[in-house]
Motif scaffolding. Structure first.
Motif, PDB file in Angstrom:
ATOM      1  N   SER A 503       0.828  -1.209   0.000  1.00  0.00           N
ATOM      2  CA  SER A 503       0.000   0.000   0.000  1.00  0.00           C
ATOM      3  C   SER A 503       0.861   1.257   0.000  1.00  0.00           C
ATOM      4  CB  SER A 503      -0.935  -0.002   1.213  1.00  0.00           C
ATOM      5  OG  SER A 503      -0.260   0.329   2.415  1.00  0.00           O
ATOM      6  N   LEU A 504       2.087   1.139   0.493  1.00  0.00           N
ATOM      7  CA  LEU A 504       3.040   2.257   0.482  1.00  0.00           C
ATOM      8  C   LEU A 504       3.827   2.313  -0.818  1.00  0.00           C
ATOM      9  CD1 LEU A 504       4.444   1.872   4.084  1.00  0.00           C
ATOM     10  CD2 LEU A 504       3.594   4.032   3.175  1.00  0.00           C
ATOM     11  N   LEU A 505       4.380   1.177  -1.218  1.00  0.00           N
ATOM     12  CA  LEU A 505       5.329   1.158  -2.333  1.00  0.00           C
ATOM     13  C   LEU A 505       4.659   1.290  -3.697  1.00  0.00           C
ATOM     14  CD1 LEU A 505       7.644  -1.624  -0.918  1.00  0.00           C
ATOM     15  CD2 LEU A 505       8.196   0.812  -1.141  1.00  0.00           C
ATOM     16  N   THR A 506       3.366   1.011  -3.776  1.00  0.00           N
ATOM     17  CA  THR A 506       2.671   1.220  -5.053  1.00  0.00           C
ATOM     18  C   THR A 506       2.316   2.682  -5.280  1.00  0.00           C
ATOM     19  OG1 THR A 506       0.574   0.705  -3.950  1.00  0.00           O
ATOM     20  CG2 THR A 506       1.649  -1.090  -5.158  1.00  0.00           C
ATOM     21  N   ALA A 507       2.317   3.491  -4.212  1.00  0.00           N
ATOM     22  CA  ALA A 507       1.822   4.873  -4.314  1.00  0.00           C
ATOM     23  C   ALA A 507       2.536   5.718  -5.373  1.00  0.00           C
ATOM     24  CB  ALA A 507       1.895   5.551  -2.950  1.00  0.00           C
ATOM     25  N   PRO A 508       3.862   5.638  -5.525  1.00  0.00           N
ATOM     26  CA  PRO A 508       4.480   6.453  -6.575  1.00  0.00           C
ATOM     27  C   PRO A 508       4.097   6.019  -7.987  1.00  0.00           C
ATOM     28  CG  PRO A 508       6.097   5.782  -4.929  1.00  0.00           C
ATOM     29  CD  PRO A 508       4.863   4.966  -4.684  1.00  0.00           C
ATOM     30  N   PHE A 509       3.779   4.740  -8.169  1.00  0.00           N
ATOM     31  CA  PHE A 509       3.553   4.200  -9.509  1.00  0.00           C
ATOM     32  C   PHE A 509       2.074   4.202  -9.905  1.00  0.00           C
ATOM     33  CE2 PHE A 509       7.198   2.074  -7.547  1.00  0.00           C
ATOM     34  CZ  PHE A 509       8.206   2.433  -8.423  1.00  0.00           C
ATOM     35  N   ILE A 510       1.232   3.699  -9.015  1.00  0.00           N
ATOM     36  CA  ILE A 510      -0.206   3.584  -9.323  1.00  0.00           C
ATOM     37  C   ILE A 510      -0.992   4.263  -8.193  1.00  0.00           C
ATOM     38  CG2 ILE A 510      -0.202   1.616 -10.888  1.00  0.00           C
ATOM     39  CD1 ILE A 510      -0.541  -0.246  -8.524  1.00  0.00           C
ATOM     40  N   PRO A 511      -0.982   5.596  -8.165  1.00  0.00           N
ATOM     41  CA  PRO A 511      -1.544   6.340  -7.037  1.00  0.00           C
ATOM     42  C   PRO A 511      -3.064   6.265  -6.929  1.00  0.00           C
ATOM     43  CG  PRO A 511      -0.915   7.838  -8.799  1.00  0.00           C
ATOM     44  CD  PRO A 511      -0.387   6.485  -9.185  1.00  0.00           C
ATOM     45  N   PHE A 512      -3.749   5.788  -7.970  1.00  0.00           N
ATOM     46  CA  PHE A 512      -5.200   5.622  -7.882  1.00  0.00           C
ATOM     47  C   PHE A 512      -5.570   4.295  -7.209  1.00  0.00           C
ATOM     48  CE2 PHE A 512      -4.382   8.554 -11.302  1.00  0.00           C
ATOM     49  CZ  PHE A 512      -5.344   9.538 -11.126  1.00  0.00           C
ATOM     50  N   THR A 513      -4.646   3.339  -7.246  1.00  0.00           N
ATOM     51  CA  THR A 513      -4.875   2.035  -6.623  1.00  0.00           C
ATOM     52  C   THR A 513      -4.384   2.002  -5.185  1.00  0.00           C
ATOM     53  OG1 THR A 513      -4.662   0.954  -8.780  1.00  0.00           O
ATOM     54  CG2 THR A 513      -4.407  -0.442  -6.838  1.00  0.00           C
ATOM     55  N   SER A 514      -3.322   2.724  -4.898  1.00  0.00           N
ATOM     56  CA  SER A 514      -2.752   2.709  -3.549  1.00  0.00           C
ATOM     57  C   SER A 514      -3.778   3.038  -2.466  1.00  0.00           C
ATOM     58  CB  SER A 514      -1.569   3.674  -3.479  1.00  0.00           C
ATOM     59  OG  SER A 514      -1.050   3.742  -2.170  1.00  0.00           O
ATOM     60  N   GLY A 522      -6.949  -1.393   6.144  1.00  0.00           N
ATOM     61  CA  GLY A 522      -7.481  -0.679   7.302  1.00  0.00           C
ATOM     62  C   GLY A 522      -6.607   0.484   7.727  1.00  0.00           C
ATOM     63  N   LEU A 523      -5.911   1.071   6.779  1.00  0.00           N
ATOM     64  CA  LEU A 523      -4.982   2.164   7.069  1.00  0.00           C
ATOM     65  C   LEU A 523      -5.529   3.488   6.539  1.00  0.00           C
ATOM     66  CD1 LEU A 523      -1.658   0.337   6.136  1.00  0.00           C
ATOM     67  CD2 LEU A 523      -2.351   1.045   8.437  1.00  0.00           C
ATOM     68  N   PRO A 524      -5.150   4.609   7.155  1.00  0.00           N
ATOM     69  CA  PRO A 524      -5.601   5.913   6.666  1.00  0.00           C
ATOM     70  C   PRO A 524      -4.896   6.285   5.369  1.00  0.00           C
ATOM     71  CG  PRO A 524      -4.029   6.197   8.446  1.00  0.00           C
ATOM     72  CD  PRO A 524      -4.306   4.719   8.347  1.00  0.00           C
ATOM     73  N   GLU A 525      -5.387   7.326   4.717  1.00  0.00           N
ATOM     74  CA  GLU A 525      -4.744   7.820   3.500  1.00  0.00           C
ATOM     75  C   GLU A 525      -3.305   8.216   3.803  1.00  0.00           C
ATOM     76  OE1 GLU A 525      -6.809  10.859   1.433  1.00  0.00           O
ATOM     77  OE2 GLU A 525      -8.682   9.718   1.250  1.00  0.00           O
ATOM     78  N   LEU A 526      -2.464   8.074   2.791  1.00  0.00           N
ATOM     79  CA  LEU A 526      -1.043   8.354   2.982  1.00  0.00           C
ATOM     80  C   LEU A 526      -0.793   9.834   3.251  1.00  0.00           C
ATOM     81  CD1 LEU A 526       0.538   6.120   0.200  1.00  0.00           C
ATOM     82  CD2 LEU A 526       0.885   5.889   2.665  1.00  0.00           C
ATOM     83  N   GLU A 527       0.190  10.078   4.102  1.00  0.00           N
ATOM     84  CA  GLU A 527       0.658  11.429   4.380  1.00  0.00           C
ATOM     85  C   GLU A 527       2.163  11.483   4.132  1.00  0.00           C
ATOM     86  OE1 GLU A 527      -0.386  12.426   8.363  1.00  0.00           O
ATOM     87  OE2 GLU A 527      -2.549  12.511   7.963  1.00  0.00           O
ATOM     88  N   ASN A 528       2.675  12.691   3.968  1.00  0.00           N
ATOM     89  CA  ASN A 528       4.111  12.854   3.784  1.00  0.00           C
ATOM     90  C   ASN A 528       4.863  12.211   4.960  1.00  0.00           C
ATOM     91  OD1 ASN A 528       3.423  14.277   1.558  1.00  0.00           O
ATOM     92  ND2 ASN A 528       4.393  16.199   2.157  1.00  0.00           N
ATOM     93  N   GLY A 529       5.885  11.446   4.612  1.00  0.00           N
ATOM     94  CA  GLY A 529       6.713  10.821   5.638  1.00  0.00           C
ATOM     95  C   GLY A 529       6.306   9.419   6.019  1.00  0.00           C
TER      96      GLY A 529
END
Length: 704
Positions: A503-514, A522-529
């Motif tokens: 869920s973290l490592l896909t964010a740079p590549f496929i940000p609509f799926t992350s 069950g995690l919140p939306e990603l934040e910086n850091g």
């Protein structure tokens, strides 16, 4: 890593829609990198915007019969919108027509002008179109390239061989306005003394040394970037004109400069600075912290056709002005082709970003499907090729069958066995995760060194590891035998940690799926850091999803393109293939070039055509398209420079019979005098074939 980052992507001309090759070149790789930096908690600003000056804008305006302002408004809006739809997350997408940019660019010119020694004023002859009563900018002039013989070179560059040109070098120049041969008239322009910066530029590019200190690691730069720069430096830098006679652009801010504007390649890169100034003003920041502080790094993302401007010209401008940081890296990508050929708007070959979004408007994964396919085939170190079959395979086999299948199985089984709660492991699962964490380390290293293609493969490798682990452990078999088997807790705990990582490592590549993966975990939306925090947790052997954590309910991540139950998405791809086939068929059916106007027999007899044999062939230094041939025409041996290197290897040519134009006036190409021309035939694909007599005919005989 540094405290701050200023990241730039090449400013696209606002004179047309952007195609998939543009996206893969300068924007998607930058987006991946910037999203990664944000996940590490870095202070990063990513600037881009429309390049809205120069002859390309006015040419497009004339073609469409509207004003330059209407052109830039139209395409600025279109390109900005499609970038947003594809998840390209600029901090600001600015415009060089903005007042703050005019102010910044004019300040640059004035500062260098007032310093003295950076500019020189030259009176020169420039092409002029009598019918339109105006001087012609470089792009308003076409002709034959003097270096490779390409018949549609522009006044500033030959797009066939990539050579940098000046308009007066063109053979048989013509105005793109009237179609007639232009005349020469005197005018005055300012030149930036690029040559005075040659020595320090060489040390900076080749050794990473600036002002006697280590500035960057040159080994971290791509080889084709350094190679192209050193090739330019080896050829000797020359002063470059930075003004033009045009009625569209930024006025030159000195006296006696009426009707003159800043050359677009002086003006455009300054757009990075003006965009940062505008962003800082909107966000209460100090823009100089990013461009001038010692703890900030500048990184340019561009295509290979912009390397020289970002590695030589713009750095020289920044250093001449004083106080600015120079780029620590320029990870330029090479070109992306489309189904085996270059993108071509004139031929309708390829696919523009907005066309893709419209074609796939009902496909739920359209943005990430494209982003992932382009990343997996990114032209990082060599030209690459976008193919529809690979697009389908990347989505269905890797995203759906690998990633989607693994996540779905973990979430479904965790809900079935533990009611959607992370189980308490029975043993130390960190040792089980060790191979997966090694993959994570490699992904991070690849992202650090701009190897996004390999990093994306690493994400799939992590998911594949999870699939293999789950398959080998077979918790379903254990559950069937004994639902209370403690090994099931270890297996599902481990699988859920991998889902959290993905869920973290896909964010740079496929940000609509992350975000979907985050919900499933069950995690919140990603934040910086968040990635930095996760890496620290893993280093301390702390789980990303602790025991007792509640996960989400299963949901479909990727609806397959090639779905036997629903082939509607596959039909989209097939329609695109049909369009390509229609274009190819139209090309095949194209009429041959029309016969040229009649000439008199006496005109033909002026040509002296002779049979000959190639005795030797070798590549011309610093010229990818040219070969140096030695041709025996019976009475003598001739040296001929021919632009055929794309189609023939030097070692294959000795013994080849040819027909030579023997009385063509000699001319120098790259310092070698060419004493004739070898006749070639060219087909619709641009492939060349020798025109030659039958074997054994002999050398030096006249062709009548």
């Amino acid at each position: 890593m540094s405290k701050r980052y200023i990241v730039t992507s090449a400013l696209p001309y606002a004179n047309g829609a952007l195609h998939l090759g543009h996206l893969a070149g300068a924007y998607l790789p930058a987006d991946i990198y910037v999203r990664y930096l944000r996940l590490l908690g870095k202070d990063v600003v990513w600037v881009c915007g429309s390049d809205e000056h120069g002859a390309a804008i006015t040419i497009r305006a004339k073609k469409e019969g509207i004003s330059p302002q209407e052109i830039i408004d139209k395409y600025h809006g279109l390109n900005k919108q499609t970038f947003q739809q594809l998840g390209i997350s600029f901090d600001i997408y600015h415009r060089t027509s903005a007042p703050i940019h005019h102010e910044t660019a004019q300040d640059f010119f004035t500062t260098l002008y007032n310093k003295g020694g950076e500019f020189e004023e030259r009176e020169q002859e420039q092409y002029y179109d009598e019918d339109y009563d105006q001087f012609l900018a470089d792009r308003y002039i076409t002709g034959t390239c003097p270096k490779c013989g390409h018949g549609a070179a522009f006044g500033d560059q030959c797009e066939n061989c990539g050579s940098d040109l000046s308009p007066t070098e063109l053979i048989d120049p013509k105005s793109t306005l009237s179609g007639k041969a232009p005349t020469l008239r005197k005018t005055t322009h300012w030149y930036f003394k690029l040559d005075k910066h040659e020595d320090w530029l060489r040390d900076w590019i080749d050794k990473g040394i600036l002002d006697g200190k280590t500035h960057h690691d040159p080994k971290a730069w791509k080889r084709h970037v350094v190679g192209q720069c050193l090739s330019w430096l080896d050829g000797g830098l020359q002063p470059r004109a930075i003004t033009r006679d045009l009625d569209w652009g930024i006025p030159v801010p000195v006296e006696n400069a009426e009707g003159k504007v800043l050359y677009v390649w002086f003006d455009a890169p300054i757009g990075y600075i003006s965009a940062t100034r505008e962003w800082a003003k909107q966000n209460g920041k100090n823009w100089e912290d990013y461009w001038k502080s010692e703890d900030s790094e500048l990184i340019h993302f561009i295509g290979k056709d912009n390397i020289v401007f970002h590695c030589i010209v713009f750095p020289a401008m920044l250093k001449a002005y004083g106080g600015y940081n120079l780029p620590v890296n320029v990870p330029a990508n090479q070109f992306l082709n489309f189904e085996g050929e270059k993108f071509s708007k004139s031929r309708g070959w390829g696919l523009e970003q907005h066309q893709y979004l419209e074609e796939f408007k009902d496909f739920p994964n359209k943005e990430d499907a494209l982003r992932y396919a382009l990343t997996r085939n990114m032209p990082e170190n060599r030209d690459a090729d976008f193919k529809w079959d690979e697009f389908v395979d990347f989505h269905d086999k890797e995203l759906a069958d690998n990633l989607g299948n693994f996540v779905n199985r973990v979430i479904v089984l965790s809900n079935k066995y533990f009611e959607g709660t992370v189980p308490t492991p029975n043993t130390d699962t960190y040792s089980i995760l060790a191979p997966a964490l090694e993959i994570v380390d490699r992904i991070v290293q690849d992202l650090d060194r701009f190897s996004f293609r390999t990093a994306a493969q690493g994400v799939m490798e992590l998911s594949a590891w999870g699939n293999a682990y789950l398959q080998d452990a077979a918790p379903w078999a254990l559950y069937k035998a004994n639902p209370e088997d403690p090994a099931i807790r270890d297996i599902m705990f481990t699988g859920l940690q991998v889902v959290a990582l993905l869920s973290l490592l896909t964010a740079p590549f496929i940000p609509f799926t992350s975000p979907k993966l985050r919900r499933l975990a069950g995690l919140p939306e990603l934040e910086n850091g968040d990635l930095q925090k996760a890496l620290e947790q893993l280093a301390n052997k702390e789980p990303l999803l602790p025991a007792g954590h509640k996960i989400g309910q299963p949901e479909l991540l990727f609806a397959k393109i090639h779905d036997r139950k629903d082939d509607s998405r596959l039909q989209i791809v097939n329609r695109q293939k049909e369009k390509l086939e229609a274009i190819e068929a139209a090309d095949q059916a194209q009429e041959r070039e029309p016969i040229k106007p009649n000439i008199e027999f006496d005109d033909f007899t002026k040509l002296d055509l002779r049979t000959g044999t190639i005795l030797a062939a070798e590549k011309m230094p610093k010229a990818n398209k040219l070969l140096k041939l030695t041709v025996d025409i019976g009475s003598e041996k001739r040296t001929v420079v021919s632009g055929i290197a794309k189609f023939f290897k030097p070692e294959d040519l000795p013994g080849q019979t040819v027909v030579l134009v023997a009385n063509l006036a000699p001319r120098k190409l790259r310092g070698v005098e060419s004493q004739g021309m070898v006749l070639m035939a060219e087909n619709q694909e641009g492939e060349l074939a020798f025109v030659h007599p039958q074997d054994g005919f002999g050398n030096g005989w006249i062709v009548r």
